[in-house]
Design a protein around this motif. Structure first.
Motif, PDB file in Angstrom:
ATOM      1  N   TYR A 104     140.570 -42.190 107.937  1.00 17.41           N
ATOM      2  CA  TYR A 104     140.801 -41.070 106.829  1.00 17.41           C
ATOM      3  C   TYR A 104     142.640 -40.373 107.213  1.00 17.41           C
ATOM      4  O   TYR A 104     142.358 -40.388 108.951  1.00 17.41           O
ATOM      5  CB  TYR A 104     140.187 -39.472 106.383  1.00 17.41           C
ATOM      6  N   ALA A 105     143.406 -40.885 106.981  1.00 22.06           N
ATOM      7  CA  ALA A 105     144.955 -40.911 107.435  1.00 22.06           C
ATOM      8  C   ALA A 105     145.382 -39.812 106.825  1.00 22.06           C
ATOM      9  O   ALA A 105     146.503 -39.532 108.128  1.00 22.06           O
ATOM     10  CB  ALA A 105     145.994 -41.443 106.523  1.00 22.06           C
ATOM     11  N   GLU A 106     144.848 -38.661 106.503  1.00 22.50           N
ATOM     12  CA  GLU A 106     145.409 -36.968 106.773  1.00 22.50           C
ATOM     13  C   GLU A 106     145.013 -36.134 108.340  1.00 22.50           C
ATOM     14  O   GLU A 106     143.126 -36.489 107.978  1.00 22.50           O
ATOM     15  CB  GLU A 106     145.302 -36.022 105.849  1.00 22.50           C
ATOM     16  N   PRO A 107     145.268 -35.230 108.657  1.00 26.52           N
ATOM     17  CA  PRO A 107     144.911 -34.624 109.033  1.00 26.52           C
ATOM     18  C   PRO A 107     143.650 -33.762 109.037  1.00 26.52           C
ATOM     19  O   PRO A 107     143.483 -33.414 107.918  1.00 26.52           O
ATOM     20  CB  PRO A 107     146.126 -33.901 110.405  1.00 26.52           C
ATOM     21  N   PHE A 108     142.140 -33.635 109.936  1.00 24.97           N
ATOM     22  CA  PHE A 108     141.435 -32.742 109.360  1.00 24.97           C
ATOM     23  C   PHE A 108     141.118 -31.968 110.458  1.00 24.97           C
ATOM     24  O   PHE A 108     141.591 -32.624 111.594  1.00 24.97           O
ATOM     25  CB  PHE A 108     140.331 -32.913 108.757  1.00 24.97           C
ATOM     26  N   ALA A 109     140.486 -30.962 110.716  1.00 24.33           N
ATOM     27  CA  ALA A 109     140.137 -30.364 111.773  1.00 24.33           C
ATOM     28  C   ALA A 109     138.981 -30.247 111.466  1.00 24.33           C
ATOM     29  O   ALA A 109     137.409 -30.183 111.245  1.00 24.33           O
ATOM     30  CB  ALA A 109     139.936 -28.766 111.654  1.00 24.33           C
ATOM     31  N   ILE A 110     137.772 -30.057 113.120  1.00 25.02           N
ATOM     32  CA  ILE A 110     136.382 -30.750 113.294  1.00 25.02           C
ATOM     33  C   ILE A 110     135.729 -29.142 114.271  1.00 25.02           C
ATOM     34  O   ILE A 110     136.218 -29.013 114.946  1.00 25.02           O
ATOM     35  CB  ILE A 110     135.372 -31.303 113.454  1.00 25.02           C
ATOM     36  N   VAL A 111     134.903 -28.353 113.685  1.00 21.97           N
ATOM     37  CA  VAL A 111     134.158 -26.935 114.660  1.00 21.97           C
ATOM     38  C   VAL A 111     132.663 -26.923 114.620  1.00 21.97           C
ATOM     39  O   VAL A 111     132.327 -27.758 113.397  1.00 21.97           O
ATOM     40  CB  VAL A 111     134.991 -26.185 113.972  1.00 21.97           C
ATOM     41  N   ASP A 112     132.345 -26.252 115.367  1.00 20.29           N
ATOM     42  CA  ASP A 112     130.673 -26.661 115.660  1.00 20.29           C
ATOM     43  C   ASP A 112     130.400 -25.577 114.262  1.00 20.29           C
ATOM     44  O   ASP A 112     129.380 -26.104 113.224  1.00 20.29           O
ATOM     45  CB  ASP A 112     130.112 -25.651 117.273  1.00 20.29           C
ATOM     46  N   THR A 113     130.527 -24.404 114.005  1.00 20.69           N
ATOM     47  CA  THR A 113     130.644 -23.926 113.296  1.00 20.69           C
ATOM     48  C   THR A 113     131.940 -23.017 112.749  1.00 20.69           C
ATOM     49  O   THR A 113     132.461 -21.928 114.422  1.00 20.69           O
ATOM     50  CB  THR A 113     129.969 -22.454 113.664  1.00 20.69           C
TER      51      THR A 113
END
Length: 286
Positions: A104-113
């Motif tokens: 995926y070229a666009e930034p995105f965030a990842i969190v546990d919750t």
């Protein structure tokens, strides 16, 4: 592991780059930011994590560092020892970990919750999507309290390094390490005396929004990928796949959705044994 500390006092905010050696965007962004010698209003720690793997241009030397936490100081594995040391460095901080992807070229965030801390920070980042890992975060830095990961863009691209730099600035603004850019009534930013030499793109990026609307997804299951010579993906990440649609192919074998889902981190060659993940859309922030 290379550590920069800015400001006086004990840092309660940290930035981590290049946990994976084949993802140089974090290290490049940290070095660019530190080279500017920015004035900070709170102390901050910036860490280039896996220097040895970065120098070797390998994802890891012995094992995946982002599957090795909490680590072991006496382990034979380089990454497991490093996980222990890195965990100690970010303990007690709100941490921001920079990655890149092949999917995926666009930034995105990842969190546990999505918790109270991430809920206050995520809408102030230049991302449109956040992903909750649900129960798929075992051994990852993200399991530590108050940690946000971001995928800054495509692996080894200049765009990912540039995105990572602006993500650092946005995160540090959201955590009050950097002052928020003053925005005039016409929407323009008050910039320093060097602003005349900056591009229009730079000016727009400096105008960090007060709040951004973010779609939140949650991982549900892995999508297995069998051994094959050639792989194809026929779905777009974060766009719905309907039951009955073909979403991937391994040689002549087609993979058809048995129910509706949203593909997340789906790519032909990003992972060795999975295409990526199936997920659900669970809400929006703020």
């Amino acid at each position: 592991m290379r550590i920069y500390e800015l400001g006086d006092g004990t840092p309660e905010v940290s930035v981590v780059g290049s946990i994976h050696g084949d993802e140089p965007c974090g290290a490049r962004a940290i070095e660019r930011f530190v080279a500017e010698d920015p004035d900070v209003e709170r102390p901050v720690k910036l860490i280039v994590a896996n220097e040895e793997a970065l120098a070797a241009d390998e994802r890891y030397l012995d094992e995946d560092l982002n599957r090795a936490f909490p680590g072991d100081p006496n382990a034979e594995s380089h990454e497991r020892r490093l996980a222990h040391d890195l965990g100690r460095e970010v303990r007690g901080t709100t941490a921001f970990s920079l990655h890149s992807t092949q999917s995926y070229a666009e930034p995105f965030a990842i969190v546990d919750t999505v918790d109270a801390i991430s809920r206050s920070i995520l809408p102030r980042l230049p991302v449109d999507v956040a992903v909750e890992t649900n129960h798929f975060a075992e051994g990852r830095l993200i399991e530590h309290a108050h940690t946000i990961e971001v995928e800054a863009g495509l692996q080894k691209s200049d765009e990912a390094a540039d995105n990572a730099y602006w993500l650092i600035r946005a995160f540090l603004t959201a955590t009050n390490v950097l002052p928020a850019p003053a925005v005039a009534s016409d929407g323009s930013s008050e910039l320093d005396e060097e602003s005349e030499s900056q591009t229009e793109d730079d000016r727009l990026k400096l105008a960090i929004p007060e709040e951004n609307s973010i779609d939140v997804f949650r991982l549900l299951e892995r999508l297995p990928k069998p051994p094959a010579d050639q792989y194809e993906v026929h779905a777009t990440n974060f766009e719905p796949v309907a039951a009955g649609e073909t979403f991937a192919r391994a040689d002549a074998e087609q993979f058809v959705a048995d129910r509706d889902f949203y593909p997340i981190l789906l790519s032909a060659y990003g992972y060795a044994d999975i295409f990526g993940y199936a997920g659900d859309k669970v809400g929006t922030l703020p």
